[in-house]
Write a protein that holds these residues in place. Structure first.
Motif, PDB file in Angstrom:
ATOM      1  N   MET A 198       0.833  -1.205   0.000  1.00  0.00           N
ATOM      2  CA  MET A 198       0.000   0.000   0.000  1.00  0.00           C
ATOM      3  C   MET A 198       0.869   1.258   0.000  1.00  0.00           C
ATOM      4  N   SER A 199       0.558   2.165  -0.904  1.00  0.00           N
ATOM      5  CA  SER A 199       1.325   3.409  -1.009  1.00  0.00           C
ATOM      6  C   SER A 199       0.547   4.537  -0.358  1.00  0.00           C
ATOM      7  N   LEU A 200       1.139   5.130   0.659  1.00  0.00           N
ATOM      8  CA  LEU A 200       0.455   6.173   1.412  1.00  0.00           C
ATOM      9  C   LEU A 200       1.030   7.538   1.050  1.00  0.00           C
ATOM     10  N   GLY A 201       0.681   8.034  -0.139  1.00  0.00           N
ATOM     11  CA  GLY A 201       1.123   9.361  -0.546  1.00  0.00           C
ATOM     12  C   GLY A 201       0.431  10.416   0.301  1.00  0.00           C
ATOM     13  N   GLU A 202       1.205  11.159   1.113  1.00  0.00           N
ATOM     14  CA  GLU A 202       0.650  12.011   2.160  1.00  0.00           C
ATOM     15  C   GLU A 202      -0.426  12.937   1.617  1.00  0.00           C
ATOM     16  N   VAL A 203      -0.412  13.818   0.942  1.00  0.00           N
ATOM     17  CA  VAL A 203      -1.392  14.796   0.512  1.00  0.00           C
ATOM     18  C   VAL A 203      -2.646  14.182  -0.111  1.00  0.00           C
ATOM     19  N   MET A 204      -2.488  13.116  -0.881  1.00  0.00           N
ATOM     20  CA  MET A 204      -3.613  12.588  -1.657  1.00  0.00           C
ATOM     21  C   MET A 204      -4.561  11.714  -0.838  1.00  0.00           C
ATOM     22  N   VAL A 205      -4.079  11.003   0.150  1.00  0.00           N
ATOM     23  CA  VAL A 205      -4.882  10.005   0.869  1.00  0.00           C
ATOM     24  C   VAL A 205      -5.787  10.694   1.889  1.00  0.00           C
ATOM     25  N   LYS A 206      -7.057  10.377   1.849  1.00  0.00           N
ATOM     26  CA  LYS A 206      -8.036  10.929   2.793  1.00  0.00           C
ATOM     27  C   LYS A 206      -8.708   9.792   3.561  1.00  0.00           C
ATOM     28  N   PRO A 207      -9.126  10.000   4.790  1.00  0.00           N
ATOM     29  CA  PRO A 207      -9.046  11.255   5.528  1.00  0.00           C
ATOM     30  C   PRO A 207      -7.645  11.574   6.043  1.00  0.00           C
ATOM     31  N   THR A 208      -6.800  10.553   6.204  1.00  0.00           N
ATOM     32  CA  THR A 208      -5.433  10.778   6.658  1.00  0.00           C
ATOM     33  C   THR A 208      -4.638   9.495   6.485  1.00  0.00           C
ATOM     34  N   THR A 209      -3.375   9.629   6.115  1.00  0.00           N
ATOM     35  CA  THR A 209      -2.523   8.445   5.997  1.00  0.00           C
ATOM     36  C   THR A 209      -2.321   7.757   7.344  1.00  0.00           C
ATOM     37  N   MET A 210      -2.446   8.501   8.425  1.00  0.00           N
ATOM     38  CA  MET A 210      -2.237   7.900   9.741  1.00  0.00           C
ATOM     39  C   MET A 210      -3.262   6.809  10.027  1.00  0.00           C
ATOM     40  N   LEU A 211      -4.445   6.938   9.450  1.00  0.00           N
ATOM     41  CA  LEU A 211      -5.461   5.906   9.605  1.00  0.00           C
ATOM     42  C   LEU A 211      -4.959   4.576   9.056  1.00  0.00           C
ATOM     43  N   TYR A 212      -4.073   4.632   8.053  1.00  0.00           N
ATOM     44  CA  TYR A 212      -3.639   3.420   7.359  1.00  0.00           C
ATOM     45  C   TYR A 212      -2.194   3.014   7.664  1.00  0.00           C
ATOM     46  N   ARG A 213      -1.526   3.723   8.570  1.00  0.00           N
ATOM     47  CA  ARG A 213      -0.167   3.310   8.933  1.00  0.00           C
ATOM     48  C   ARG A 213      -0.148   1.880   9.437  1.00  0.00           C
ATOM     49  N   ASN A 214      -1.058   1.540  10.326  1.00  0.00           N
ATOM     50  CA  ASN A 214      -1.091   0.183  10.872  1.00  0.00           C
ATOM     51  C   ASN A 214      -1.513  -0.845   9.822  1.00  0.00           C
ATOM     52  N   PHE A 215      -2.329  -0.422   8.872  1.00  0.00           N
ATOM     53  CA  PHE A 215      -2.722  -1.292   7.759  1.00  0.00           C
ATOM     54  C   PHE A 215      -1.478  -1.705   6.970  1.00  0.00           C
ATOM     55  N   LEU A 216      -0.644  -0.712   6.597  1.00  0.00           N
ATOM     56  CA  LEU A 216       0.577  -1.008   5.850  1.00  0.00           C
ATOM     57  C   LEU A 216       1.534  -1.849   6.679  1.00  0.00           C
ATOM     58  N   ALA A 217       1.641  -1.564   7.961  1.00  0.00           N
ATOM     59  CA  ALA A 217       2.513  -2.361   8.824  1.00  0.00           C
ATOM     60  C   ALA A 217       2.073  -3.824   8.849  1.00  0.00           C
ATOM     61  N   MET A 218       0.766  -4.048   8.937  1.00  0.00           N
ATOM     62  CA  MET A 218       0.248  -5.415   8.922  1.00  0.00           C
ATOM     63  C   MET A 218       0.507  -6.074   7.569  1.00  0.00           C
ATOM     64  N   GLU A 219       0.332  -5.305   6.484  1.00  0.00           N
ATOM     65  CA  GLU A 219       0.556  -5.864   5.156  1.00  0.00           C
ATOM     66  C   GLU A 219       2.005  -6.301   4.978  1.00  0.00           C
ATOM     67  N   VAL A 220       2.942  -5.464   5.400  1.00  0.00           N
ATOM     68  CA  VAL A 220       4.360  -5.808   5.279  1.00  0.00           C
ATOM     69  C   VAL A 220       4.675  -7.056   6.098  1.00  0.00           C
ATOM     70  N   GLU A 221       4.201  -7.093   7.322  1.00  0.00           N
ATOM     71  CA  GLU A 221       4.457  -8.258   8.171  1.00  0.00           C
ATOM     72  C   GLU A 221       3.913  -9.535   7.549  1.00  0.00           C
ATOM     73  N   GLU A 222       2.694  -9.478   7.037  1.00  0.00           N
ATOM     74  CA  GLU A 222       2.079 -10.690   6.489  1.00  0.00           C
ATOM     75  C   GLU A 222       2.694 -11.089   5.142  1.00  0.00           C
ATOM     76  N   LEU A 223       3.103 -10.114   4.329  1.00  0.00           N
ATOM     77  CA  LEU A 223       3.817 -10.445   3.092  1.00  0.00           C
ATOM     78  C   LEU A 223       5.091 -11.227   3.407  1.00  0.00           C
ATOM     79  N   LEU A 224       5.849 -10.747   4.374  1.00  0.00           N
ATOM     80  CA  LEU A 224       7.120 -11.383   4.710  1.00  0.00           C
ATOM     81  C   LEU A 224       6.918 -12.730   5.389  1.00  0.00           C
ATOM     82  N   ARG A 225       5.875 -12.827   6.179  1.00  0.00           N
ATOM     83  CA  ARG A 225       5.634 -14.067   6.905  1.00  0.00           C
ATOM     84  C   ARG A 225       5.086 -15.170   5.995  1.00  0.00           C
ATOM     85  N   SER A 226       4.282 -14.783   5.010  1.00  0.00           N
ATOM     86  CA  SER A 226       3.558 -15.791   4.229  1.00  0.00           C
ATOM     87  C   SER A 226       4.319 -16.267   2.994  1.00  0.00           C
ATOM     88  N   LEU A 227       5.366 -15.550   2.596  1.00  0.00           N
ATOM     89  CA  LEU A 227       6.079 -15.875   1.364  1.00  0.00           C
ATOM     90  C   LEU A 227       7.501 -16.372   1.658  1.00  0.00           C
TER      91      LEU A 227
END
Length: 578
Positions: A84-113
Motif C-alpha cells: 500500500m502506497s500512502l502518498g501524504e497529501v492525496m490520501v483521505k481522511p489521513t494516511t495515519m489511519l492506514y499506517r497500521n494497515f501497511l505495517a500489517m501488510e508488510v508483516e504478512e507479506l514477509l511471513r507468508s512468502l
C-alpha cells in the motif's frame, strides 16, 4: 558467511523433495526463472510503496530495479512485492489511519512468502514507520532504502535576493500571505506549478525526512542515505548498495532484533532533537520501539529534548532545505556533532557500530549543521507537556514556536470539528485576539478517526489581516512536520474517549508554561466533575471495514497509536503448512 544454505528460510519452500516443494519450484519456472535461481540463492523481498498517486514515491519503480541489480550482483534472488502506497497529501481522511494497515501488510507479506531478507522502499511520512514496524515484527534481516527529498526551487522577485523554497512549510507560509492579500493571483498560480520540481519527499525537515533520518540513526539504513536527493545519481547508487548489502545481512543473520536496542532508540531520539524534527516522530518512534519490545516513553523524548539542542538549520525550525543538508555532510556529520549524546556501540546494517559509521564525518557547512555552541535553537525540538488538560501528555515543537507564547494564559475558543473551525475563523466579526487559545477536539485516533494533521489550526482571517501569524493552538490531532507555530498536539487521552479536552468550554482560561512543561485548564475540579457527568461520547458512524477495526483497537497517542494486539516482539508462528 556464517549461515549455511540449508539454514535459509526459503529452503522450506523450495528444497523439499515432496509434492509441495515440486509445486513451488514448478511455479517459479512458470515465470521463466530457473530451478537453481531459488534453490541456490537467498531470496530477497523488495517491498515497494510506489504508486501513480504517490508523487513522493514516483521514482521508486526505477529504484527497485537498482536494488535488484545489487541483489543479483551479491548472489541473491530479488522479488519485488508491491505494498500500500500512502502518498501524504492525496490520501483521505489521513494516511495515519492506514499506517497500521501497511505495517500489517508488510508483516504478512514477509511471513507468508518464501523470503530470507527484505529491502524496504519507502519515505513519505507514514510509509517509513509502517514498513519498519511490519519488518520488525516479521523478524527477517532488513535494510531501509529511503525515497529521498525532492529538488529545491528558487523564489525570485525583482529587487530581492533569491531564496530557496520547497514543499510544506512554504506552502503554509505563502497561503497565509495569499489569504492576507500579499500575493497576487498570477504569482500564486506560478508558485503552484513550480514549488515541487521533482519526485521525492518534502525537502524540509518534515515528517518524511525526520522519520527516514531516525531510521538511519536506528542503524537500519546505510550511513548518509537519507539526505541524498531523490533525483541525484548518488541515490541510484545507494539503492544498488542496499540490494548488495542485504544479501550479506542474510548470510550473517543480522536481524532487527540484533540492532534495535533501547540505546538505538535513544540515538534516534537524539537525532530527532538535533534535526528539529517533526512532532509526529513522538507517535512513530514509540510504536516502532514497542514492536521491538523496547521500553520507550514520552518522558524519554522530553528528557532528550532538554539535552540536545537543534543544530540542523532546516525549515521549519531554520531556513535551509534537505539538499543543503546533504551537501553539508548529511546525518553522519550531524551525529558526529552530537557524539556525547549517543550510544556509539550500537550495531547497524553495515555490520559496524554507529560510532564507527560516523567517525571522521565532519560538517562541511557550519551554517547548515551548526556547532553545539551555536545552535539554531537551544529550546529543544520537542517539549512534552502535562497537566489536568493532558494527564498522559501533549507535545509541542518548541523550536518552531514563538517564544513569546512559552508562558501564556488565554481565553479558550473551542471547536468540535474542522468544518465548524474553518467557518468560524472566516468571520470578520469573530470575538478573538492574538491572546486567545484556539482549541480543536474530536480529532484524535478514535475521534477523527485516524488522528489527522489538523493541529496546525488556521489563524482567524480577522487576525491575518492585522498581521498576526501565530497563536497558541491546542488539539488532540497531529500537525504536519512541515508546519510551524505555537501548536500543542497529541493531547492524551483524546476528547472522543473522555479525555479532559472534551470538557473545555469557550471562555475557559488555559495556561501554558513550556519551561515548566505544564498545560492547565483553569477550572475547578468540582466544575469539571459536573461537566463530566453531563458528557456523552460522540457517535461512531463507521460500522464496518478497516476503520471500524481501527477505532476498536487503536491505542492513544502517548502509546504510539499502534493496535493493541500488535504489541511486543513475539513473532506469530510460521505458515501452518510448515
Amino acid at each position: 558467511m556464517t549461515r549455511s544454505l540449508d539454514a535459509l528460510r526459503s529452503r522450506r519452500w523450495f528444497a523439499a523433495s515432496d509434492m509441495r516443494g515440486f509445486a513451488h519450484r514448478q511455479r517459479i519456472q512458470q515465470m521463466g526463472l530457473r530451478r537453481e535461481d531459488v534453490l541456490d540463492k537467498p531470496i530477497v523481498a523488495i517491498i515497494n510503496t510506489w504508486s501513480d498517486l504517490s508523487p513522493c514515491h514516483a521514482h521508486l519503480r526505477e529504484r527497485a530495479e537498482s536494488v535488484k541489480r545489487g541483489v543479483l550482483m551479491a548472489g541473491g534472488m530479488p522479488f519485488e512485492l508491491p505494498a500500500m502506497s500512502l502518498g501524504e497529501v492525496m490520501v483521505k481522511p489521513t494516511t495515519m489511519l492506514y499506517r497500521n494497515f501497511l505495517a500489517m501488510e508488510v508483516e504478512e507479506l514477509l511471513r507468508s512468502l518464501p523470503i530470507d531478507g527484505v529491502v524496504l522502499l519507502a519515505g513519505c511520512d507514514k510509509t517509513t514507520p509502517a514498513t519498519v514496524m511490519g519488518a520488525v515484527s516479521a523478524g527477517l534481516p532488513t535494510i531501509f532504502c529511503p525515497a529521498g527529498g525532492m529538488l529545491s526551487d528558487r523564489h525570485l522577485k525583482r529587487g530581492e535576493p533569491a531564496r530557496s523554497i520547497g514543499a510544506g512549510t512554504h506552502t503554509r507560509m505563502f497561503w497565509d500571505e495569499y489569504q492576507a492579500g500579499q500575493i497576487p493571483e498570477p504569482e500564486w498560480i506560478k508558485l503552484e506549478a513550480k514549488m515541487t520540481r521533482s519526485p521525492g519527499t518534502c525537502n524540509v525537515m518534515g515528517t518524511a525526512s525526520t522519520m527516514t533520518s531516525m531510521v538511519e540513526a536506528l542503524g537500519l539504513a546505510l550511513p548518509g542515505a537519507t539526505a541524498i536527493p531523490a533525483m541525484d545519481a548518488g541515490h541510484v547508487r545507494m539503492a544498488t548498495n542496499c540490494g548488495e548489502r542485504i544479501v550479506s545481512m542474510i548470510w550473517d543473520d543480522l536481524t532487527p532484533a540484533k540492532l534495535l536496542t533501547r540505546g538505538a532508540f535513544l540515538n534516534a531520539a537524539a537525532v530527532q532533537m538535533a534535526l528539529g524534527g517533526s512532532t509526529n516522530a513522538a507517535v512513530h518512534i514509540i510504536a516502532m520501539a514497542r514492536r521491538a519490545g523496547v521500553d520507550l516513553s514520552l518522558a524519554d523524548l522530553d528528557a532528550m529534548g532538554r539535552q540536545v539542542p537543534v543544530l540542523a538549520n532546516l525549515f521549519p525550525s531554520g531556513d535551509r532545505l534537505m539538499e543543503d543538508f546533504h551537501y553539508a555532510g548529511g546525518l553522519p556529520a550531524l551525529m558526529n556533532r552530537i557524539r556525547p549524546h549517543l550510544s556509539l556501540g550500537e550495531m547497524t546494517v553495515t555490520g559496524r557500530t554507529i560510532g564507527e559509521n560516523i567517525e571522521g564525518r565532519e560538517s562541511l557547512d557550519d551554517e547548515v549543521i551548526r556547532p553545539l555552541e551555536r545552535p539554531v535553537s537551544a529550546a529543544g525540538a520537542l517539549a512534552v507537556l502535562r497537566g489536568n488538560l493532558a494527564p498522559e501528555g501533549a507535545v509541542m515543537k518548541s523550536s518552531a514556536a514563538s517564544p513569546k507564547y512559552f508562558r501564556h494564559t488565554g481565553r479558550a475558543l473551542v471547536f468540535d470539528s474542522p468544518a465548524e473551525m474553518n467557518k468560524v475563523c472566516a468571520d470578520p466579526e469573530l470575538d478573538v485576539d492574538e491572546n486567545t487559545v484556539l482549541v480543536l477536539r474530536n480529532a484524535g485516533p478514535v475521534g477523527a478517526p485516524g488522528m489527522p494533521e489538523w493541529g496546525g489550526l488556521p489563524i482567524p482571517k480577522k487576525l491575518l489581516d492585522r498581521g498576526v501569524r501565530d497563536m497558541v493552538r491546542l488539539s488532540d490531532a497531529r500537525m504536519s512536520g512541515t508546519h510551524y507555530g505555537s501548536c500543542i498536539l497529541h493531547i492524551s487521552p483524546e476528547a472522543a474517549v473522555g479525555g479532559p479536552l472534551a470538557l473545555v468550554r469557550t471562555g475557559d482560561l488555559i495556561a501554558l508554561d513550556v519551561e515548566a512543561r505544564t498545560l492547565e485548564l483553569k477550572v475547578s475540579n468540582d466544575e469539571l466533575a459536573r461537566r463530566r457527568a453531563d458528557w456523552t461520547p460522540p457517535p461512531r458512524p463507521v460500522t464496518r471495514g478497516f476503520t471500524r477495526l481501527y477505532q476498536d483497537h487503536v491505542l492513544q497517542a502517548h502509546e504510539g497509536c499502534d493496535f493493541d494486539f500488535l504489541q511486543g516482539d513475539d513473532s506469530s508462528p510460521e505458515p501452518a503448512i510448515f
